[in-house]
Every structure is written in structure tokens, then in C-alpha cells.
Design a protein around this motif. Structure first.
Motif: not given
Length: 374
Positions: A88-92, A340-348
């Protein structure tokens, strides 16, 4: 004189004991007969009460429930949610209410953890073209290939030296060498950062010895041989600085484990090898190493996992002036993307790939170790 000598005192004591036993036996039997029905009645009542409890069979599992709850909340759920989040992509932060309980003055609302958009395998496809991810993977691999063998060789050499029978003050040396593992991560990384500055103690000592200064943190190719400049690049010396700091801290820890393994090797094997005329090298090769293989395998696997988890040391060294391209590790890049960039989906997705790499390497190492044992 009879063949069997008699003792009047003992004979009299045996006679008194027999008479006392015959006198007490009926009383003791009567007491047992009186208590037996009460005991049987109590057993029947306990069984009847247990049969009335619908969850009596599940009582043992109630004692195990705290473990399963903690395991599910703090280990199983984060693992599965990380894999789920990687798709998924994190939206908030989540605002959608899943359900609520209204108790009048008290209301309870359960909302989503996060607002997500399903993207499938796009995060994993993004990894293939991410130059920063490739840079972090290359740096981590370089540290792994250099630091882990160096640390294990040094740890084994120190363990062999401390295991020698002629060495005195073994406890003092063992404590001194193993002490760095107790050092605070931030503190010891900061100390290395100060030591390796361009005007630090290390470069000052090199200049006093008539040697050129080394760009430990700033990097450069001035001191590298010509053919290796393009291969090693400008980030070679910062990586060496990071390897030196990590090796200093964890060599003593591995030495303690290897020393314990050496002390468990039967002395009879060395004696038999000496009788056969084996030299020191032959005893080390044919006796010590085979007996130490399980311990070495454990050290290699744990050191590999620890190298892929490097975070504090490269972060502090990079903030102290080292180029980020030379000290960026996988965990550092995951931290940057997630917090820092809050791209949680990519970090996961990167986390899942990192765990997969570590798992594959560990399985390969364990397989090689087990094949060697055979």
C-alpha cells in the motif's frame, strides 16, 4: 557356643518393637478406614464440580494466554502488518471509524491505523530502479564482506591467546577486551568521530610518524593505488572508519563466545594429536577448527544479522562530516523513508526485502555449516 551370637539388648528391643507394632496396627488401620470414605467423597465432589465447568479443559491455556497475547501484539501483528503495508501507499493517519461503543458518558471509537491505498507490487518494483537503495545495499554488503571476517579472525586469535596455559592475568585481559561491548552506542561512535577528524588524534599521530594524513571521514582517493581508485571510490576511507568502529566494539563479544567454545574442546584430543606427532598448526586445523565449527557458525550468523542492522554508528559518522553516500546502510535508508519522509509503504517493502536477504544468507550459512559437519 551357638553359631549365631545373640545380643540380649537387641533381642529385647526387637520384642518391644513387635509388640508395639501389633498394638498400633489396628488403630492405624481404623484411622485409614475412617478417612478413606471422606477422601473418596472429596474426590467425587471435585470431579463433579470440574464437570460442571464448561471451560475446565481450557484452564492450562489460560496460563499460556499472556504469552500468546504479548507475542501476537508485539511480534506477530507487526510482521504481518509490515507485509500488508508494503502493498500500500501511506496517505496519512487513519480517521475512518471501524466501530464504536456508546455507553452514555463513555464512548469508545476504533479508527483505522492509517489511510492506505492499495498499489500491489509497485513498491517492490520501485526498489529495482532506486539508486539510493542500491547504494545502501552496496555499502552494507561491503561492510559485511570486510568487517565480519576481520572481526571473527581477530576474535578467534584473541580467544586462542587467552586460552593458552602459559598466559597469566587471563581474567584481566578477558575483561579489558570484552569491555567495549558495554559501551553506549552513541558515546563510542562519537569518540571515534572525534578521533578520526582531519585534525584528530589519529592523523596527528600519523603526521608525527612522518606518514600522510588519511581522510577517514571526508573521503577521497589520494592515498589509494591508481587501479583501485575507480573501484573503491571516494567513500572507501569513511567505510573503513565505520568498519574499524564496529570491529572495536564487537570483537570482544565474539572473543568471549569463541573462548567458551575453545574451553569445551576435550583435552584428550590434543593429547592424542601430540602422541601422533601433530604440530601446532595441525592441531589447530584438525582438532580445534572441527570442534569449534558450531560456535563459529553461530558467530558468523549473528554477526551477519548484526551487520545488516547497523544504524547508530553510520548515522553519527555521517552527521559528523562523512559523505552519506559512503556510510548509508539499509536500515538508515529505511529509517529515512519511514520517519523522515513518511513513505511507510515503501519503507515496509525495503524491510521485507532486508529480512528476506538476511534469512537467505542465514539459511545458506547454516546449510554450509551442516554440510561441513557431515
Amino acid at each position: 557356643m551357638s553359631a549365631k551370637s545373640s545380643n540380649p539388648v537387641r533381642d529385647k528391643f526387637d520384642a518391644v518393637r513387635k509388640r508395639a507394632g501389633r498394638a498400633v496396627a489396628p488403630v492405624w488401620q481404623s484411622a485409614i478406614d475412617a478417612v478413606r470414605p471422606l477422601r473418596q467423597r472429596q474426590i467425587r465432589r471435585t470431579r463433579a464440580a470440574a464437570d460442571k465447568l464448561p471451560f475446565s479443559v481450557a484452564v492450562p491455556y489460560l496460563f499460556l494466554a499472556p504469552f500468546f497475547v504479548l507475542f501476537s501484539v508485539f511480534l506477530a501483528f507487526p510482521i504481518f502488518y509490515t507485509v500488508f503495508l508494503s502493498l500500500h501507499t501511506y496517505k496519512g493517519i487513519g480517521t475512518t471509524t471501524l466501530f464504536w461503543i456508546d455507553l452514555g458518558p463513555v464512548q469508545f471509537h476504533l479508527t483505522r491505523i492509517a489511510e492506505l491505498e492499495f498499489v500491489g507490487l509497485q513498491n517492490y518494483q520501485r526498489l529495482l530502479g532506486d539508486a539510493l537503495f542500491h547504494n545502501a545495499l552496496a555499502n552494507t554488503t561491503f561492510i559485511l564482506l570486510v568487517q565480519v571476517p576481520l572481526m571473527i579472525v581477530l576474535g578467534l586469535a584473541l580467544a586462542l591467546a587467552l586460552n593458552a596455559s602459559w598466559l597469566r592475568f587471563k581474567g584481566l585481559f578477558r575483561t579489558t577486551i570484552a569491555l567495549p561491548v558495554a559501551a553506549n552506542l552513541v558515546a563510542y561512535a562519537t569518540v571515534f568521530l572525534l578521533l578520526l577528524q582531519d585534525n584528530g588524534i589519529v592523523n596527528t599521530a600519523l603526521q608525527m610518524a612522518g606518514l600522510p594524513m588519511v581522510p577517514w571521514l571526508t573521503g577521497g582517493t589520494a592515498l589509494l593505488p591508481g587501479p583501485l581508485k575507480s573501484v573503491l571510490g571516494t567513500g572507501f576511507w569513511p567505510r573503513i572508519s565505520l568498519i574499524g568502529a564496529v570491529t572495536w566494539r564487537w570483537t570482544g563479544y565474539n572473543m568471549i563466545i569463541l573462548l567458551a567454545g575453545l574451553q569445551s574442546v576435550p583435552q584428550q584430543l590434543y593429547e592424542a594429536a601430540e602422541i601422533d606427532g601433530a604440530s601446532r598448526w595441525e592441531k589447530f586445523r584438525y582438532v580445534t577448527l572441527p570442534q569449534l565449527r558450531p560456535v563459529l557458525l553461530f558467530v558468523v550468523v549473528t554477526s551477519t544479522i548484526g551487520t545488516f542492522r547497523l544504524f547508530s554508528e553510520p548515522l553519527i559518522i555521517s552527521e559528523g562530516g562523512a559523505p552519506l553516500s559512503a556510510t548509508r546502510t539499509l536500515v538508515m535508508y529505511i529509517y529515512n523513508m519511514a520517519f523522515q519522509q513518511f513513505q511507510l509503504g515503501y519503507a515496509s517493502a525495503m524491510t521485507v526485502v532486508l529480512v528476506g536477504i538476511v534469512a537467505v544468507l542465514s539459511i545458506v550459512q547454516l546449510r554450509i555449516g551442516s554440510d561441513s559437519d557431515e
